[in-house]
Write a protein that holds these residues in place. Structure first.
Motif, PDB file in Angstrom:
ATOM      1  N   LYS A  40       0.832  -1.202   0.000  1.00  0.00           N
ATOM      2  CA  LYS A  40       0.000   0.000   0.000  1.00  0.00           C
ATOM      3  C   LYS A  40       0.866   1.250   0.000  1.00  0.00           C
ATOM      4  O   LYS A  40       0.649   2.161  -0.804  1.00  0.00           O
ATOM      5  CB  LYS A  40      -0.956   0.003   1.198  1.00  0.00           C
ATOM      6  CG  LYS A  40      -1.809   1.274   1.257  1.00  0.00           C
ATOM      7  CD  LYS A  40      -2.880   1.219   2.322  1.00  0.00           C
ATOM      8  CE  LYS A  40      -2.363   1.545   3.673  1.00  0.00           C
ATOM      9  NZ  LYS A  40      -3.445   1.678   4.684  1.00  0.00           N
ATOM     10  N   GLU A  55      -5.662   6.061 -13.878  1.00  0.00           N
ATOM     11  CA  GLU A  55      -6.662   5.204 -13.245  1.00  0.00           C
ATOM     12  C   GLU A  55      -6.029   3.891 -12.799  1.00  0.00           C
ATOM     13  O   GLU A  55      -6.412   3.344 -11.765  1.00  0.00           O
ATOM     14  CB  GLU A  55      -7.825   4.951 -14.209  1.00  0.00           C
ATOM     15  CG  GLU A  55      -8.696   6.163 -14.408  1.00  0.00           C
ATOM     16  CD  GLU A  55      -9.921   5.879 -15.268  1.00  0.00           C
ATOM     17  OE1 GLU A  55     -10.383   4.718 -15.310  1.00  0.00           O
ATOM     18  OE2 GLU A  55     -10.416   6.835 -15.880  1.00  0.00           O
ATOM     19  N   VAL A  93      -4.349   4.398  -9.433  1.00  0.00           N
ATOM     20  CA  VAL A  93      -5.345   4.459  -8.358  1.00  0.00           C
ATOM     21  C   VAL A  93      -5.929   3.072  -8.100  1.00  0.00           C
ATOM     22  O   VAL A  93      -6.071   2.655  -6.944  1.00  0.00           O
ATOM     23  CB  VAL A  93      -6.442   5.496  -8.692  1.00  0.00           C
ATOM     24  CG1 VAL A  93      -7.572   5.449  -7.680  1.00  0.00           C
ATOM     25  CG2 VAL A  93      -5.825   6.898  -8.765  1.00  0.00           C
ATOM     26  N   ARG A 122      -5.759   0.972  -4.637  1.00  0.00           N
ATOM     27  CA  ARG A 122      -6.964   0.421  -3.995  1.00  0.00           C
ATOM     28  C   ARG A 122      -6.831  -1.085  -3.788  1.00  0.00           C
ATOM     29  O   ARG A 122      -7.284  -1.615  -2.772  1.00  0.00           O
ATOM     30  CB  ARG A 122      -8.196   0.728  -4.837  1.00  0.00           C
ATOM     31  CG  ARG A 122      -8.666   2.144  -4.706  1.00  0.00           C
ATOM     32  CD  ARG A 122     -10.004   2.346  -5.399  1.00  0.00           C
ATOM     33  NE  ARG A 122     -10.456   3.706  -5.218  1.00  0.00           N
ATOM     34  CZ  ARG A 122     -10.817   4.509  -6.208  1.00  0.00           C
ATOM     35  NH1 ARG A 122     -10.820   4.080  -7.458  1.00  0.00           N
ATOM     36  NH2 ARG A 122     -11.212   5.730  -5.949  1.00  0.00           N
ATOM     37  N   THR A 180      -7.321   3.586   0.841  1.00  0.00           N
ATOM     38  CA  THR A 180      -8.644   4.213   0.817  1.00  0.00           C
ATOM     39  C   THR A 180      -8.600   5.464  -0.059  1.00  0.00           C
ATOM     40  O   THR A 180      -7.522   5.983  -0.385  1.00  0.00           O
ATOM     41  CB  THR A 180      -9.072   4.621   2.238  1.00  0.00           C
ATOM     42  OG1 THR A 180      -8.181   5.656   2.707  1.00  0.00           O
ATOM     43  CG2 THR A 180      -9.059   3.433   3.192  1.00  0.00           C
ATOM     44  N   ASP A 181      -9.785   5.961  -0.381  1.00  0.00           N
ATOM     45  CA  ASP A 181      -9.845   7.207  -1.147  1.00  0.00           C
ATOM     46  C   ASP A 181      -9.168   8.349  -0.384  1.00  0.00           C
ATOM     47  O   ASP A 181      -8.470   9.175  -0.985  1.00  0.00           O
ATOM     48  CB  ASP A 181     -11.296   7.580  -1.460  1.00  0.00           C
ATOM     49  CG  ASP A 181     -11.895   6.741  -2.576  1.00  0.00           C
ATOM     50  OD1 ASP A 181     -11.154   5.967  -3.233  1.00  0.00           O
ATOM     51  OD2 ASP A 181     -13.110   6.847  -2.798  1.00  0.00           O
ATOM     52  N   ARG A 182      -9.336   8.398   0.915  1.00  0.00           N
ATOM     53  CA  ARG A 182      -8.685   9.453   1.714  1.00  0.00           C
ATOM     54  C   ARG A 182      -7.163   9.323   1.656  1.00  0.00           C
ATOM     55  O   ARG A 182      -6.457  10.321   1.538  1.00  0.00           O
ATOM     56  CB  ARG A 182      -9.181   9.391   3.156  1.00  0.00           C
ATOM     57  CG  ARG A 182      -8.345  10.231   4.107  1.00  0.00           C
ATOM     58  CD  ARG A 182      -9.093  11.322   4.787  1.00  0.00           C
ATOM     59  NE  ARG A 182      -8.186  12.106   5.602  1.00  0.00           N
ATOM     60  CZ  ARG A 182      -8.330  12.293   6.890  1.00  0.00           C
ATOM     61  NH1 ARG A 182      -9.363  11.773   7.529  1.00  0.00           N
ATOM     62  NH2 ARG A 182      -7.471  13.026   7.557  1.00  0.00           N
ATOM     63  N   GLU A 183      -6.646   8.103   1.737  1.00  0.00           N
ATOM     64  CA  GLU A 183      -5.192   7.914   1.669  1.00  0.00           C
ATOM     65  C   GLU A 183      -4.658   8.314   0.294  1.00  0.00           C
ATOM     66  O   GLU A 183      -3.588   8.937   0.199  1.00  0.00           O
ATOM     67  CB  GLU A 183      -4.838   6.465   1.993  1.00  0.00           C
ATOM     68  CG  GLU A 183      -5.089   6.113   3.443  1.00  0.00           C
ATOM     69  CD  GLU A 183      -5.027   4.626   3.725  1.00  0.00           C
ATOM     70  OE1 GLU A 183      -4.777   4.276   4.904  1.00  0.00           O
ATOM     71  OE2 GLU A 183      -5.231   3.803   2.800  1.00  0.00           O
ATOM     72  N   ILE A 184      -5.387   7.965  -0.754  1.00  0.00           N
ATOM     73  CA  ILE A 184      -4.974   8.355  -2.105  1.00  0.00           C
ATOM     74  C   ILE A 184      -5.020   9.877  -2.226  1.00  0.00           C
ATOM     75  O   ILE A 184      -4.070  10.504  -2.729  1.00  0.00           O
ATOM     76  CB  ILE A 184      -5.859   7.657  -3.160  1.00  0.00           C
ATOM     77  CG1 ILE A 184      -5.615   6.140  -3.126  1.00  0.00           C
ATOM     78  CG2 ILE A 184      -5.610   8.226  -4.558  1.00  0.00           C
ATOM     79  CD1 ILE A 184      -6.667   5.316  -3.856  1.00  0.00           C
ATOM     80  N   HIS A 185      -6.115  10.471  -1.771  1.00  0.00           N
ATOM     81  CA  HIS A 185      -6.235  11.933  -1.774  1.00  0.00           C
ATOM     82  C   HIS A 185      -5.063  12.573  -1.050  1.00  0.00           C
ATOM     83  O   HIS A 185      -4.418  13.494  -1.553  1.00  0.00           O
ATOM     84  CB  HIS A 185      -7.549  12.339  -1.104  1.00  0.00           C
ATOM     85  CG  HIS A 185      -7.663  13.808  -0.860  1.00  0.00           C
ATOM     86  ND1 HIS A 185      -7.114  14.427   0.246  1.00  0.00           N
ATOM     87  CD2 HIS A 185      -8.253  14.786  -1.584  1.00  0.00           C
ATOM     88  CE1 HIS A 185      -7.356  15.720   0.190  1.00  0.00           C
ATOM     89  NE2 HIS A 185      -8.059  15.967  -0.900  1.00  0.00           N
ATOM     90  N   ASP A 186      -4.776  12.093   0.154  1.00  0.00           N
ATOM     91  CA  ASP A 186      -3.732  12.715   0.960  1.00  0.00           C
ATOM     92  C   ASP A 186      -2.349  12.527   0.352  1.00  0.00           C
ATOM     93  O   ASP A 186      -1.521  13.438   0.411  1.00  0.00           O
ATOM     94  CB  ASP A 186      -3.783  12.202   2.395  1.00  0.00           C
ATOM     95  CG  ASP A 186      -4.995  12.753   3.156  1.00  0.00           C
ATOM     96  OD1 ASP A 186      -5.773  13.552   2.583  1.00  0.00           O
ATOM     97  OD2 ASP A 186      -5.175  12.362   4.328  1.00  0.00           O
TER      98      ASP A 186
END
Length: 183
Positions: A96, A116, A119, A123, A128-134
């Motif tokens: 991860k 994509e 991402v 995943r 998570t989406d938050r971890e990817i965002h951050d």
């Protein structure tokens, strides 16, 4: 020698914060949220992302500072930080974290380099989406910080101890406390 006359002989971004204190607070608030707020990524992992992007940008001051801050908060210390910097593919990190660092590396080149597939791969490792965002926002922010520091040709000490001495304070009290001390 900095390109502008600073009011301080403090290195890197610290000298710039003294020059424009009104910009120091929001920049420190952003880094405080990104690297220290509650997250499923550890503070050490987030500092590692900052150090990795700074290394890719060849920003000596930011890499040295955030490498020391990451090392102080990771059980594997500076050895892990340097192994990630030198060869992410072979570094002993979780799948991860490797995927998130890979995304951060793509952001460092251009936000449009994140695909994509990147991402989806993150995943698939449990990100998570938050971890990817951050990871993306940390990388983007550190591209800005790196360019701020290097664009004004600030001073970067050679001695790793000058960075390590602040690492424990950052780990314990955060960026805003350190900023308050310097103003």
């Amino acid at each position: 020698m900095p390109h502008i006359t600073l009011d301080s002989d403090e290195p890197g971004i610290r000298g710039l914060f003294r020059f424009r204190p009104e910009t120091a607070r929001p920049l420190n608030e952003l880094v405080e949220v990104l690297l220290r707020d509650d997250s499923t990524l550890t503070r050490g992992e987030r500092e590692l992302i900052a150090a990795y992007v700074s290394a890719l940008n060849e920003c000596k001051y930011c890499y040295s500072a955030h490498a020391a801050y990451a090392a102080a908060q990771l059980p594997e210390g500076m050895d892990l930080v340097e192994r990630v910097r030198d060869d992410l593919g072979a570094a002993p990190v979780s799948d991860k974290l490797r995927a998130l660092l890979g995304i951060a590396g793509h952001v460092q080149q251009s936000g449009r380099r994140v695909t994509e597939d990147d991402v989806a791969a993150a995943r698939a490792t449990g990100a998570t989406d938050r971890e990817i965002h951050d990871a993306v926002l940390i990388a983007a922010a550190f591209c800005m910080y790196n360019r701020y520091v290097d664009g004004l040709a600030t001073f970067a000490p050679d001695d790793p101890a000058s960075y390590a001495s602040r690492a424990e304070r950052i780990a314990a009290d955060g960026y805003l406390a350190l900023l308050a001390d310097s103003q």
